[in-house]
Structures are given as structure tokens and as C-alpha cells.
Motif scaffolding. Sequence first.
Motif, PDB file in Angstrom:
ATOM      1  N   PRO A  26      25.443  33.464 -14.044  1.00  0.00           N
ATOM      2  CA  PRO A  26      25.723  34.352 -15.182  1.00  0.00           C
ATOM      3  C   PRO A  26      25.728  35.809 -14.722  1.00  0.00           C
ATOM      4  CG  PRO A  26      23.440  33.621 -15.231  1.00  0.00           C
ATOM      5  CD  PRO A  26      24.100  32.871 -14.106  1.00  0.00           C
ATOM      6  N   THR A  27      26.647  36.599 -15.243  1.00  0.00           N
ATOM      7  CA  THR A  27      26.728  38.021 -14.913  1.00  0.00           C
ATOM      8  C   THR A  27      26.862  38.829 -16.192  1.00  0.00           C
ATOM      9  OG1 THR A  27      29.143  38.156 -14.779  1.00  0.00           O
ATOM     10  CG2 THR A  27      27.984  37.399 -12.802  1.00  0.00           C
ATOM     11  N   ALA A  28      26.757  40.149 -16.042  1.00  0.00           N
ATOM     12  CA  ALA A  28      26.905  41.026 -17.207  1.00  0.00           C
ATOM     13  C   ALA A  28      28.291  40.902 -17.823  1.00  0.00           C
ATOM     14  CB  ALA A  28      26.638  42.470 -16.786  1.00  0.00           C
ATOM     15  N   ALA A  29      29.278  40.531 -16.984  1.00  0.00           N
ATOM     16  CA  ALA A  29      30.654  40.422 -17.476  1.00  0.00           C
ATOM     17  C   ALA A  29      31.055  38.993 -17.824  1.00  0.00           C
ATOM     18  CB  ALA A  29      31.613  40.988 -16.436  1.00  0.00           C
ATOM     19  N   GLY A  30      30.148  38.037 -17.622  1.00  0.00           N
ATOM     20  CA  GLY A  30      30.484  36.632 -17.888  1.00  0.00           C
ATOM     21  C   GLY A  30      29.840  35.719 -16.875  1.00  0.00           C
ATOM     22  N   THR A  31      30.657  35.209 -15.951  1.00  0.00           N
ATOM     23  CA  THR A  31      30.126  34.375 -14.877  1.00  0.00           C
ATOM     24  C   THR A  31      30.839  34.711 -13.574  1.00  0.00           C
ATOM     25  OG1 THR A  31      31.747  32.608 -15.282  1.00  0.00           O
ATOM     26  CG2 THR A  31      29.613  32.447 -16.429  1.00  0.00           C
ATOM     27  N   ALA A  32      30.222  34.296 -12.455  1.00  0.00           N
ATOM     28  CA  ALA A  32      30.826  34.485 -11.135  1.00  0.00           C
ATOM     29  C   ALA A  32      30.465  33.286 -10.274  1.00  0.00           C
ATOM     30  CB  ALA A  32      30.323  35.768 -10.484  1.00  0.00           C
ATOM     31  N   THR A  33      31.406  32.923  -9.382  1.00  0.00           N
ATOM     32  CA  THR A  33      31.187  31.780  -8.498  1.00  0.00           C
ATOM     33  C   THR A  33      31.432  32.207  -7.052  1.00  0.00           C
ATOM     34  OG1 THR A  33      31.981  30.307 -10.258  1.00  0.00           O
ATOM     35  CG2 THR A  33      31.806  29.371  -8.042  1.00  0.00           C
ATOM     36  N   PRO A  34      30.397  32.696  -6.372  1.00  0.00           N
ATOM     37  CA  PRO A  34      30.575  33.156  -4.986  1.00  0.00           C
ATOM     38  C   PRO A  34      30.851  31.983  -4.052  1.00  0.00           C
ATOM     39  CG  PRO A  34      28.251  33.175  -5.568  1.00  0.00           C
ATOM     40  CD  PRO A  34      28.996  32.856  -6.825  1.00  0.00           C
ATOM     41  N   SER A  35      31.798  32.173  -3.147  1.00  0.00           N
ATOM     42  CA  SER A  35      32.134  31.117  -2.188  1.00  0.00           C
ATOM     43  C   SER A  35      31.650  31.450  -0.780  1.00  0.00           C
ATOM     44  CB  SER A  35      33.645  30.876  -2.169  1.00  0.00           C
ATOM     45  OG  SER A  35      34.335  32.062  -1.810  1.00  0.00           O
ATOM     46  N   THR A  36      31.187  32.670  -0.577  1.00  0.00           N
ATOM     47  CA  THR A  36      30.664  33.091   0.725  1.00  0.00           C
ATOM     48  C   THR A  36      29.342  33.819   0.523  1.00  0.00           C
ATOM     49  OG1 THR A  36      31.724  35.279   0.690  1.00  0.00           O
ATOM     50  CG2 THR A  36      33.024  33.437   1.586  1.00  0.00           C
ATOM     51  N   SER A  37      28.565  33.954   1.595  1.00  0.00           N
ATOM     52  CA  SER A  37      27.313  34.699   1.476  1.00  0.00           C
ATOM     53  C   SER A  37      27.573  36.190   1.259  1.00  0.00           C
ATOM     54  CB  SER A  37      26.410  34.467   2.689  1.00  0.00           C
ATOM     55  OG  SER A  37      27.084  34.660   3.902  1.00  0.00           O
ATOM     56  N   LEU A  81      27.081  40.127  -5.281  1.00  0.00           N
ATOM     57  CA  LEU A  81      26.715  39.752  -6.647  1.00  0.00           C
ATOM     58  C   LEU A  81      25.250  40.081  -6.929  1.00  0.00           C
ATOM     59  CD1 LEU A  81      27.902  38.296  -9.167  1.00  0.00           C
ATOM     60  CD2 LEU A  81      26.995  36.160  -8.209  1.00  0.00           C
ATOM     61  N   ILE A  82      24.382  39.783  -5.956  1.00  0.00           N
ATOM     62  CA  ILE A  82      22.945  40.067  -6.111  1.00  0.00           C
ATOM     63  C   ILE A  82      22.706  41.559  -6.291  1.00  0.00           C
ATOM     64  CG2 ILE A  82      20.736  40.063  -4.884  1.00  0.00           C
ATOM     65  CD1 ILE A  82      21.647  37.371  -3.612  1.00  0.00           C
ATOM     66  N   LEU A  83      23.409  42.367  -5.507  1.00  0.00           N
ATOM     67  CA  LEU A  83      23.231  43.819  -5.616  1.00  0.00           C
ATOM     68  C   LEU A  83      23.726  44.326  -6.974  1.00  0.00           C
ATOM     69  CD1 LEU A  83      22.359  46.484  -4.338  1.00  0.00           C
ATOM     70  CD2 LEU A  83      24.602  46.640  -3.249  1.00  0.00           C
ATOM     71  N   ASP A  84      24.878  43.838  -7.398  1.00  0.00           N
ATOM     72  CA  ASP A  84      25.450  44.299  -8.663  1.00  0.00           C
ATOM     73  C   ASP A  84      24.629  43.861  -9.876  1.00  0.00           C
ATOM     74  OD1 ASP A  84      27.537  45.545  -7.376  1.00  0.00           O
ATOM     75  OD2 ASP A  84      28.947  43.870  -7.623  1.00  0.00           O
ATOM     76  N   GLU A  85      24.134  42.630  -9.849  1.00  0.00           N
ATOM     77  CA  GLU A  85      23.498  42.069 -11.033  1.00  0.00           C
ATOM     78  C   GLU A  85      22.007  42.354 -11.149  1.00  0.00           C
ATOM     79  OE1 GLU A  85      25.172  40.699 -13.558  1.00  0.00           O
ATOM     80  OE2 GLU A  85      26.997  41.190 -12.423  1.00  0.00           O
ATOM     81  N   VAL A  86      21.283  42.304 -10.013  1.00  0.00           N
ATOM     82  CA  VAL A  86      19.827  42.511 -10.110  1.00  0.00           C
ATOM     83  C   VAL A  86      19.324  43.623  -9.195  1.00  0.00           C
ATOM     84  CG1 VAL A  86      19.279  40.222 -10.978  1.00  0.00           C
ATOM     85  CG2 VAL A  86      19.417  40.576  -8.511  1.00  0.00           C
ATOM     86  N   GLU A  87      20.251  44.363  -8.599  1.00  0.00           N
ATOM     87  CA  GLU A  87      19.917  45.543  -7.809  1.00  0.00           C
ATOM     88  C   GLU A  87      18.927  45.257  -6.676  1.00  0.00           C
ATOM     89  OE1 GLU A  87      20.848  49.079 -10.903  1.00  0.00           O
ATOM     90  OE2 GLU A  87      18.922  48.100 -11.219  1.00  0.00           O
ATOM     91  N   VAL A  88      19.243  44.198  -5.930  1.00  0.00           N
ATOM     92  CA  VAL A  88      18.511  43.846  -4.720  1.00  0.00           C
ATOM     93  C   VAL A  88      19.512  43.820  -3.564  1.00  0.00           C
ATOM     94  CG1 VAL A  88      17.209  42.041  -3.512  1.00  0.00           C
ATOM     95  CG2 VAL A  88      16.737  42.527  -5.929  1.00  0.00           C
ATOM     96  N   ALA A  89      19.217  44.572  -2.509  1.00  0.00           N
ATOM     97  CA  ALA A  89      20.121  44.671  -1.369  1.00  0.00           C
ATOM     98  C   ALA A  89      19.674  43.738  -0.244  1.00  0.00           C
ATOM     99  CB  ALA A  89      20.169  46.112  -0.850  1.00  0.00           C
ATOM    100  N   VAL A  90      20.560  42.813   0.116  1.00  0.00           N
ATOM    101  CA  VAL A  90      20.328  41.897   1.233  1.00  0.00           C
ATOM    102  C   VAL A  90      21.579  41.936   2.113  1.00  0.00           C
ATOM    103  CG1 VAL A  90      18.804  40.395  -0.108  1.00  0.00           C
ATOM    104  CG2 VAL A  90      21.261  39.924  -0.052  1.00  0.00           C
ATOM    105  N   VAL A  91      21.454  41.436   3.355  1.00  0.00           N
ATOM    106  CA  VAL A  91      22.593  41.465   4.274  1.00  0.00           C
ATOM    107  C   VAL A  91      23.137  40.045   4.433  1.00  0.00           C
ATOM    108  CG1 VAL A  91      23.452  42.224   6.524  1.00  0.00           C
ATOM    109  CG2 VAL A  91      21.468  43.352   5.506  1.00  0.00           C
TER     110      VAL A  91
END
Length: 405
Positions: free
Chosen positions: A341-352, A358-368
Motif C-alpha cells: 500500500p502507498t499514499a497514491a494507491g499500491t506499488a509492486t516492486p520487482s527489484t530491490s 518505495l521504502i524511502l518515499d513511503e516511510v522515509e527510511v534510506a537503505v541501499v
Amino acid sequence: MSAARVSKRISAIAESATLAVDAKAKALKAAGRPVIGFGAGEPDFPTPDYIVKASIEAASQPKYHRYSPAAGLPELKKAIAEKTLRDSGYAVDPSQVLVTNGGKQAVYNTFATLVDPGDEVIVPTPFWTTYPEAIRLAGGVPVEVFAGPEQDYLVTVEQLEAAVTDKSKILLFVSPSNPTGAVYSPEQVAEIGKWAAAKGLWVVTDEIYEHLTYDGVPFTSIATAAPELGDKVVILNGVAKTYAMTGWRVGWMIGPADVIKAATNLQSHATSNVSNIMQIAALAAVSGPLTAVDEMKVAFDRRRKAIVAGLNAIDGVECPTPKGAFYVYADVRALLGKEFPTAAGTATPSTSAELAALILDEVEVAVVPGEAFGPSGYLRLSYALGDEDLATGVARLQDFLGQAK
């Protein structure tokens, strides 16, 4: 006449993914966003006071306001040689030391000095993002040998044997590892070193995380474990990680006299000497006690256990317990292709990479994402940040990733 404004050689370099993630996180923080950054491998501790004081005193001395030898201050080179004998059990003469502007310049200098166009460098994967770019800049060809979580991210001699060709010149060896935190046992280090010697390969070994091992796991220098390598080994190191000195920019390379002389010649034209003030700070670090290091390691160990437990509590995430450095390398392949679930609806990531964005945009956590270090499907998180931020960041990941369908 060529219309290209930037050379093909430089255009081909990939941006440092770890620094890019860190820069974006810091920019969002500066804009008032509550971002938690797991991106950069940067201890949250200040540089120990005695090191800072040494630099302040050096800055007031006119002799340090002048050029100094491109290879480094003699007293620092001597101290690095003594420290290498103490920590790696490897005896070198100070003339075999080149002080560089951070560990990255040591990496660049080494591959520029050893590699001719077309030479192959065997790179155990996942790898630190800078290695393959430095190899390619020298005209070399990085040959990836991947070891996944099922083998604790440790490559085997059998895998290395399968990667060797008549163009192979160098084996890159890193233990403890960035990005996985994997540490090879003394027996594994000796076996790999002896194999490389038998193949006539050079070994370039990065020992910058030498003091950061856990659970009683020892650090083993391949230069010492495999004396058969003789003078075909180059050691890379620096003060950044051990002494919380990432911004001071002092590293070094250690190798046979002819290689160090050639690399010094290169550096004399590229940057000349490292800042004298920073060299005196590094001198205080490498010749001083390891008390501050031991104190930091207690905190890193505590955070290591907390982040591994927190990530493994998430369905679809598998995170092996690292034995060294200050990173975890989480396997998130089971989450790819799932709906979030996202703020704009849903998203389906196919790569890391898509998942990390998506993690950075939705919950403001930065990972590599794993793409920075090899194959997709993984996330690297540094646990060198503070305990409170770590707990908050992991909780956000648990909440968000736990919603995958």
C-alpha cells in the motif's frame, strides 16, 4: 571531430550508490523530513578527543603549512608499518607505505598501478560499490563471483577456480566485508591465499574493518596467512572506520617497493601530499590506544543484534548475522513482486532498487539496494547510526514491509 563533452571513460562510471542514498537522506532531513538513514557506513561517534587535539596542535605549526613528501610524512609511514605488524602480523618497511587521501584513493592508486587494459580482476560479490569502478577506470575487467546467504556470503576456492582465465591478474579479497559483514575463518583465508599464490595471482586485500569483528571471530590478514604470496600482495587500509574519522580522509596502501614507488609517482601528479594536519591526526590514531575503538565496538555489537532480530521478524526478509564491520545484508527476494500500500494507491516492486525507493518515499527510511553491490534482491543497512534512530527505522520497516500481499 568528437561531439562528446564528457569522455567515454568517465561517462561509464556509475555514481556511488551509498553516497547517493546518504546525500538524498541528508537533503530530506535538511528539508525537515524525519528520515532515518541506514545508507552510509559512517559511525555516529565523534572522532576521539586526543586525535582532534593532535590536529589542532599541528595546525599551529608552520612546518605543516608547507608541501610534504607525496608518499606521506615519514613519521606516519613508520607508525603505519608498526601498526600493520601489530594488527596484521605483517612486517613491512616504511618505504612500502603510501599515505592516500582516504581509502578510496588507495583503491584507485592500486588498480591504476597494477592493471593493464584487458586484465581481469576476480571480485567476490557482493562487493563494495567503488571496487569495480576503479578496476574499469584502469582498463581492467571485474569478474564477479557471487556468494549468497546460503553460504554466508563467503566465496569458495572452487568458485574462484571456475572464474580464472588466462587474463586473470588479481584476486580482490575483503574480510571483514562491506557490504555483507561476512568474515572468513583463518583456515578459509589461508586456503584462498595459497590458491591465489599457486595461480600466480596478485592479491589486493582491504583491511579497513580489521578491528570490527564479533562473537570472538578473529581478523586474519591474507598477507600473513598465506606467506606463499610473497611480494604479490597489496594491503589497503585507513583510519575512517576504526577511529570514526570518515571525514578526515586518510588511507594508505602497503605493497612491494616497485608498486609503491609507481603509485607514489601517480599520486604526485594527482593530488601530491595528503593534508599534513590530517596526517598528524592519523598518526595520533594509529599510534594511540584502541580504547575508543573497543568502546564503539560494544555499541556496534548491541546494534548488530537488534537490527538482525528486527529484520528477521519481518515475513519475507532473511538477514544472516554478520560477523564483522557494521552492516547487515538482508535477503528480500521473497518480497519482490508483492503488492504494497502507498499514499497514491499500491506499488509492486520487482527489484530491490524499486523496493528501496518505495521504502524511502513511503516511510522515509534510506537503505541501499543490492544492485549497488551485485545482483538485485538484497538491501544493505548500516547499523553505525544511533540506537534510537535504529529502533525507529526498523519499526517503520516492520510496519511497511509487513503489509506486503
